[in-house]
Motif scaffolding. Sequence first.
Motif, PDB file in Angstrom:
ATOM      1  N   UNK A  21      -6.017  -3.626   1.499  1.00 10.74           N
ATOM      2  CA  UNK A  21      -6.939  -2.720   0.812  1.00 10.74           C
ATOM      3  C   UNK A  21      -6.333  -1.331   0.676  1.00 10.74           C
ATOM      4  N   UNK A  22      -5.747  -0.830   1.769  1.00 10.81           N
ATOM      5  CA  UNK A  22      -5.116   0.493   1.710  1.00 10.81           C
ATOM      6  C   UNK A  22      -3.972   0.485   0.703  1.00 10.81           C
ATOM      7  N   UNK A  23      -3.178  -0.582   0.712  1.00  7.56           N
ATOM      8  CA  UNK A  23      -2.075  -0.692  -0.240  1.00  7.56           C
ATOM      9  C   UNK A  23      -2.567  -0.734  -1.680  1.00  7.56           C
ATOM     10  N   UNK A  24      -3.662  -1.466  -1.913  1.00  2.00           N
ATOM     11  CA  UNK A  24      -4.221  -1.545  -3.268  1.00  2.00           C
ATOM     12  C   UNK A  24      -4.713  -0.177  -3.735  1.00  2.00           C
ATOM     13  N   UNK A  25      -5.359   0.555  -2.854  1.00  2.64           N
ATOM     14  CA  UNK A  25      -5.848   1.899  -3.208  1.00  2.64           C
ATOM     15  C   UNK A  25      -4.677   2.821  -3.539  1.00  2.64           C
ATOM     16  N   UNK A  26      -3.637   2.747  -2.704  1.00  2.00           N
ATOM     17  CA  UNK A  26      -2.440   3.572  -2.957  1.00  2.00           C
ATOM     18  C   UNK A  26      -1.779   3.162  -4.263  1.00  2.00           C
ATOM     19  N   UNK A  27      -1.778   1.842  -4.547  1.00  2.00           N
ATOM     20  CA  UNK A  27      -1.182   1.366  -5.784  1.00  2.00           C
ATOM     21  C   UNK A  27      -1.867   1.926  -7.020  1.00  2.00           C
ATOM     22  N   UNK A  28      -3.199   2.001  -6.964  1.00  2.00           N
ATOM     23  CA  UNK A  28      -3.968   2.493  -8.108  1.00  2.00           C
ATOM     24  C   UNK A  28      -3.903   4.010  -8.212  1.00  2.00           C
ATOM     25  N   UNK A  29      -4.068   4.692  -7.078  1.00  2.00           N
ATOM     26  CA  UNK A  29      -4.180   6.153  -7.105  1.00  2.00           C
ATOM     27  C   UNK A  29      -2.845   6.880  -6.995  1.00  2.00           C
ATOM     28  N   UNK A  33      -0.153   6.333 -11.192  1.00  2.00           N
ATOM     29  CA  UNK A  33       0.122   7.658 -11.773  1.00  2.00           C
ATOM     30  C   UNK A  33       1.599   8.027 -11.774  1.00  2.00           C
ATOM     31  N   UNK A  34       2.325   7.707 -10.708  1.00  2.00           N
ATOM     32  CA  UNK A  34       3.747   8.033 -10.660  1.00  2.00           C
ATOM     33  C   UNK A  34       4.515   7.272 -11.735  1.00  2.00           C
ATOM     34  N   UNK A  35       4.178   6.007 -11.926  1.00  2.00           N
ATOM     35  CA  UNK A  35       4.815   5.221 -12.983  1.00  2.00           C
ATOM     36  C   UNK A  35       4.506   5.814 -14.353  1.00  2.00           C
ATOM     37  N   UNK A  36       3.279   6.293 -14.514  1.00  2.00           N
ATOM     38  CA  UNK A  36       2.871   6.938 -15.761  1.00  2.00           C
ATOM     39  C   UNK A  36       3.694   8.189 -16.030  1.00  2.00           C
ATOM     40  N   UNK A  37       3.948   8.969 -14.978  1.00  2.00           N
ATOM     41  CA  UNK A  37       4.758  10.176 -15.119  1.00  2.00           C
ATOM     42  C   UNK A  37       6.171   9.825 -15.581  1.00  2.00           C
ATOM     43  N   UNK A  59      -3.605  13.437 -15.604  1.00  2.00           N
ATOM     44  CA  UNK A  59      -5.045  13.579 -15.367  1.00  2.00           C
ATOM     45  C   UNK A  59      -5.831  12.692 -16.314  1.00  2.00           C
ATOM     46  N   UNK A  60      -5.400  12.659 -17.594  1.00  2.00           N
ATOM     47  CA  UNK A  60      -6.070  11.825 -18.584  1.00  2.00           C
ATOM     48  C   UNK A  60      -6.017  10.352 -18.198  1.00  2.00           C
ATOM     49  N   UNK A  61      -4.849   9.895 -17.686  1.00  2.00           N
ATOM     50  CA  UNK A  61      -4.728   8.492 -17.288  1.00  2.00           C
ATOM     51  C   UNK A  61      -5.563   8.189 -16.050  1.00  2.00           C
ATOM     52  N   UNK A  62      -5.625   9.145 -15.094  1.00  2.00           N
ATOM     53  CA  UNK A  62      -6.454   8.936 -13.900  1.00  2.00           C
ATOM     54  C   UNK A  62      -7.923   8.802 -14.271  1.00  2.00           C
ATOM     55  N   UNK A  69     -10.288  -1.266 -20.993  1.00  2.00           N
ATOM     56  CA  UNK A  69      -9.017  -1.616 -21.627  1.00  2.00           C
ATOM     57  C   UNK A  69      -7.820  -1.412 -20.690  1.00  2.00           C
ATOM     58  N   UNK A  70      -7.974  -0.564 -19.658  1.00  2.00           N
ATOM     59  CA  UNK A  70      -6.877  -0.318 -18.721  1.00  2.00           C
ATOM     60  C   UNK A  70      -7.054  -1.067 -17.397  1.00  2.00           C
ATOM     61  N   UNK A  71      -8.119  -1.810 -17.277  1.00  2.17           N
ATOM     62  CA  UNK A  71      -8.372  -2.526 -16.023  1.00  2.17           C
ATOM     63  C   UNK A  71      -7.270  -3.529 -15.674  1.00  2.17           C
ATOM     64  N   UNK A  72      -6.729  -4.284 -16.660  1.00  2.00           N
ATOM     65  CA  UNK A  72      -5.636  -5.213 -16.297  1.00  2.00           C
ATOM     66  C   UNK A  72      -4.436  -4.492 -15.670  1.00  2.00           C
ATOM     67  N   UNK A  73      -4.056  -3.332 -16.258  1.00  2.00           N
ATOM     68  CA  UNK A  73      -2.936  -2.578 -15.705  1.00  2.00           C
ATOM     69  C   UNK A  73      -3.269  -2.056 -14.304  1.00  2.00           C
ATOM     70  N   UNK A  74      -4.488  -1.548 -14.126  1.00  4.78           N
ATOM     71  CA  UNK A  74      -4.899  -1.064 -12.804  1.00  4.78           C
ATOM     72  C   UNK A  74      -4.902  -2.198 -11.791  1.00  4.78           C
ATOM     73  N   UNK A  75      -5.318  -3.387 -12.235  1.00  5.80           N
ATOM     74  CA  UNK A  75      -5.336  -4.543 -11.350  1.00  5.80           C
ATOM     75  C   UNK A  75      -3.912  -4.914 -10.911  1.00  5.80           C
ATOM     76  N   UNK A  76      -2.947  -4.837 -11.846  1.00  2.66           N
ATOM     77  CA  UNK A  76      -1.560  -5.151 -11.519  1.00  2.66           C
ATOM     78  C   UNK A  76      -1.025  -4.204 -10.457  1.00  2.66           C
ATOM     79  N   UNK A  77      -1.295  -2.905 -10.624  1.00  8.64           N
ATOM     80  CA  UNK A  77      -0.811  -1.928  -9.644  1.00  8.64           C
ATOM     81  C   UNK A  77      -1.546  -2.076  -8.310  1.00  8.64           C
TER      82      UNK A  77
END
Length: 275
Positions: A21-29, A33-37, A59-62, A69-77
């Motif tokens: 769970x902690x890893x999943x939260x870190x992956x999303x938050x 974002x780092x990959x987006x940057x 900020x816009x992506x967060x 539409x972005x849920x699949x990508x968030x799920x992957x991370x």
Amino acid sequence: MTYSSGSLINQKKWILLFHFIIGAIIGVLLLHPLTTMVFWYEYKGLIEFPGNSPIEFLIQRLITEFKFELMPMSFVFALLGGIVGLLFGLYHIRLSGQKNLVRSLEHELAEELPLLIARGESEHLEFKSTYRWDVRQQRTNRALESIVIKTIAGFLNREGGTLLIGVEDNGNIIGIDSDFQTLKHKNRDGFERALMDTVKTSLGGNACALLHCRFHDIENKTICRVIVESAVEPVYYHEDSVARLMVRTGNSTRELDAREAHAYLSSRTTKSFSL
């Protein structure tokens, strides 16, 4: 405290779930974002991004990463972060298991220590009353340290052995609490540090890796158990710019003369070649 096998399995499952769970939260938050940057910097001249800066884009992506539409990508991370968290969880469980094993072994060592003392000194066991505290003169006597170090050198140059500091020759337990009072750090860590420093100075740094200190409380007194491994190469005791070869013989340690040292070194060389 004891645990049944079922409760231990459940405990491990909860640990892994927590890390996932902690890893999943870190992956999303964090990971997303780092990959987006990185994506923004790599393609900023080729693709039109919302926002005029990477921070605005981040900020816009967060804000929008939880939209449908972005849920699949968030799920992957989240999944990637969860997998990394599981790996850390497995490492945590393994590390905890090793610590528990060490505690168990130390407990067993402490339980059999009285039986070991009752057997008396032997080729692989030596008693020393203190490390540097002179019981007769009731003062610090640094000359006593050399006796301890010579014993360690003798074990190193034979088959290894155990040195108990805080036990008299007759098996009477006096502890090393008086030794503590002679140290800068008056505790077990200070004692081990002082012993290792003397070993390093007198026998060389390589000898320290072959020593293992354990402390036990018996009759409300602290005993230091020094477990000594056998050295591959001869270990010399250095005193007043003279290298002395100490070897354990029977229940005592003695210095070899030139002829004996030559025969001893020759026998070690022969054994090495035969192996």
